[in-house]
Design an enzyme around this catalytic site. Structure first.
Site, short mmCIF file in Angstrom:
data_model
loop_
_atom_site.label_atom_id
_atom_site.label_comp_id
_atom_site.label_asym_id
_atom_site.label_seq_id
_atom_site.Cartn_x
_atom_site.Cartn_y
_atom_site.Cartn_z
N GLN A 155 0.81 -1.22 0.00
CA GLN A 155 0.00 0.00 0.00
C GLN A 155 0.84 1.27 0.00
O GLN A 155 0.35 2.34 -0.38
CB GLN A 155 -0.93 0.01 1.23
N ALA A 176 1.55 -5.19 -8.22
CA ALA A 176 1.46 -4.14 -9.23
C ALA A 176 0.09 -3.48 -9.28
O ALA A 176 -0.02 -2.28 -9.57
CB ALA A 176 1.80 -4.73 -10.61
N HIS A 177 -0.97 -4.24 -9.03
CA HIS A 177 -2.31 -3.69 -9.27
C HIS A 177 -2.72 -2.62 -8.27
O HIS A 177 -3.69 -1.89 -8.49
CB HIS A 177 -3.36 -4.81 -9.31
N THR A 213 8.09 -19.74 -16.31
CA THR A 213 8.26 -18.70 -17.33
C THR A 213 7.67 -17.38 -16.84
O THR A 213 6.52 -17.33 -16.39
CB THR A 213 7.58 -19.12 -18.64
N CYS A 302 -8.91 -8.93 -0.01
CA CYS A 302 -8.53 -10.35 0.03
C CYS A 302 -9.38 -11.13 1.03
O CYS A 302 -9.31 -12.35 1.08
CB CYS A 302 -7.06 -10.49 0.39
#
Length: 359
Positions: A155, A176-177, A213, A302
């Site tokens: 945050q 990232a979001h 990956t 969450c």
């Protein structure tokens, strides 16, 4: 009337810069582990992005390990050395709290090392907690001392000045979001020289710390978002947001005298207002405001769908009724004063309806 989004702490809208970077990355077809030209192009994009993220959080590029988000990065606690105790801040996010060793009784002999895990800024209340200095003999949250410090900076990044190099932390986690990047990508910042078991064993990607990956498209968006967020932090954007937050609270307190603003006297994130109206359930408020066109929250995203009082608020000393009567309004750079005042007027009308029904 156009809906108003006031839930930036849950997720921020995707930034145009991130969208453009992701679209450009879609044209790179190579696997970053491949040695041909296409693979090298994908690898180069990842390394450029790593350098951008490192600069934004004040660490070395080789200390950035890309993950699917902060929750995966927090698995570093699960991979701690055998016998190493984990002490967790009582108001920390569930991503950290879930790794608490509940067998840590005060009279139990401790293992060879301790990890203290804590949040720099709380997602529900916005309250900022500075990490203790390692020279202290007594650490908080039950730890007598700690060998490692993990900071959840999810945050704080892009909203508060932060430098990993100066923080004395050994590890940090982020997503990232929260800063307008894509969902499903984040990072573990691991101080050079600190050895961990791989978050995911396999092919040895991410310097052997997280196999699989890499999410090239997501990583490109992450870097573009954190670069834009860093510019906002230096150009005064969040000072404007903080003024709007204060205007909102001043407007509400004029009519809702019983409402408690959590952490109002503490240092908080500039965009966050968590307030309690005792007896008016937070989930009821969220639904009423949603129908009226406003997106807000009753706690951590969450933990959505879980009907319970906020663990964070009860840890701060609020009783069960108060903790279940909280909502969180979190603003962003795109929030306007007109939207704030419209929210305040609508919320106050909903409050009067609630009072009339329960009178």
């Amino acid at each position: 009337m156009k809906r108003v989004y006031l839930d930036y702490n849950a997720t921020a809208p995707l930034r145009p810069e991130a969208r453009e970077a992701m679209i450009a990355a879609m044209d790179i077809c190579g696997n970053p582990s491949s040695v041909h030209a296409e693979g090298r192009a994908a690898k180069a994009l990842i390394e450029r992005s790593r350098a951008v993220v490192a600069e934004a959080v004040g660490c070395k590029p080789q200390e950035v390990i890309f993950t699917s988000g902060a929750t995966e990065a927090a698995r570093v606690l699960a991979n701690r050395p055998k016998g190493c105790d984990v002490f967790v801040q009582d108001t920390a996010h569930d991503a950290l709290w879930s790794h608490l060793d509940l067998s840590n009784a005060s009279d139990r002999p401790h293992g060879p090392g301790h990890t203290l895990a804590m949040g720099l800024a709380n997602s529900e209340t916005g309250v900022v907690t500075l990490p203790p200095e390692k020279v202290e003999n007594q650490w908080p949250y039950g730890a007598r001392r700690a060998d490692w410090l993990l900071l959840d900076i999810t945050q704080a990044v892009g909203r508060l000045p932060f430098s990993f190099a100066w923080s004395e932390a050994d590890m940090a986690i982020m997503s990232a979001h929260k800063i307008g990047g894509p969902k499903g990508v984040g990072a573990l910042i691991l101080r050079q020289g600190v050895d961990i078991e791989p978050l995911a064993p396999g092919g040895g990607q991410e310097m052997g710390r997280r196999s699989g990956t890499e999410n090239v498209i997501g990583i490109a968006g992450f870097a573009a978002a954190i670069q834009a967020a860093s510019r906002e932090l230096s150009d005064g954007t969040w000072e404007r947001v903080e003024k709007l937050r204060n205007i909102l609270e001043e407007r509400l307190v004029e009519s809702a005298k019983e409402t408690i603003f959590v952490g109002k006297k503490e240092r908080r994130l500039p965009n966050t207002s968590c307030f309690i109206t005792p007896g008016w359930k937070g989930e009821t408020q969220v639904m009423a405001m949603d129908l009226a066109g406003f997106a807000i929250s009753a706690g951590s995203a969450c933990s959505s769908g879980k009907v319970r009082a906020s663990r964070v608020l009860t840890a701060m000393g609020f009783d069960e009724v108060e903790a279940a009567s909280a909502i969180r309004v979190s603003l962003g750079p795109q929030t306007s004063e007109e939207e704030i005042m419209r929210f305040a007027d609508t919320w106050l009308k909903q409050r009067e309806r609630h009072r009339a029904r329960t009178a």
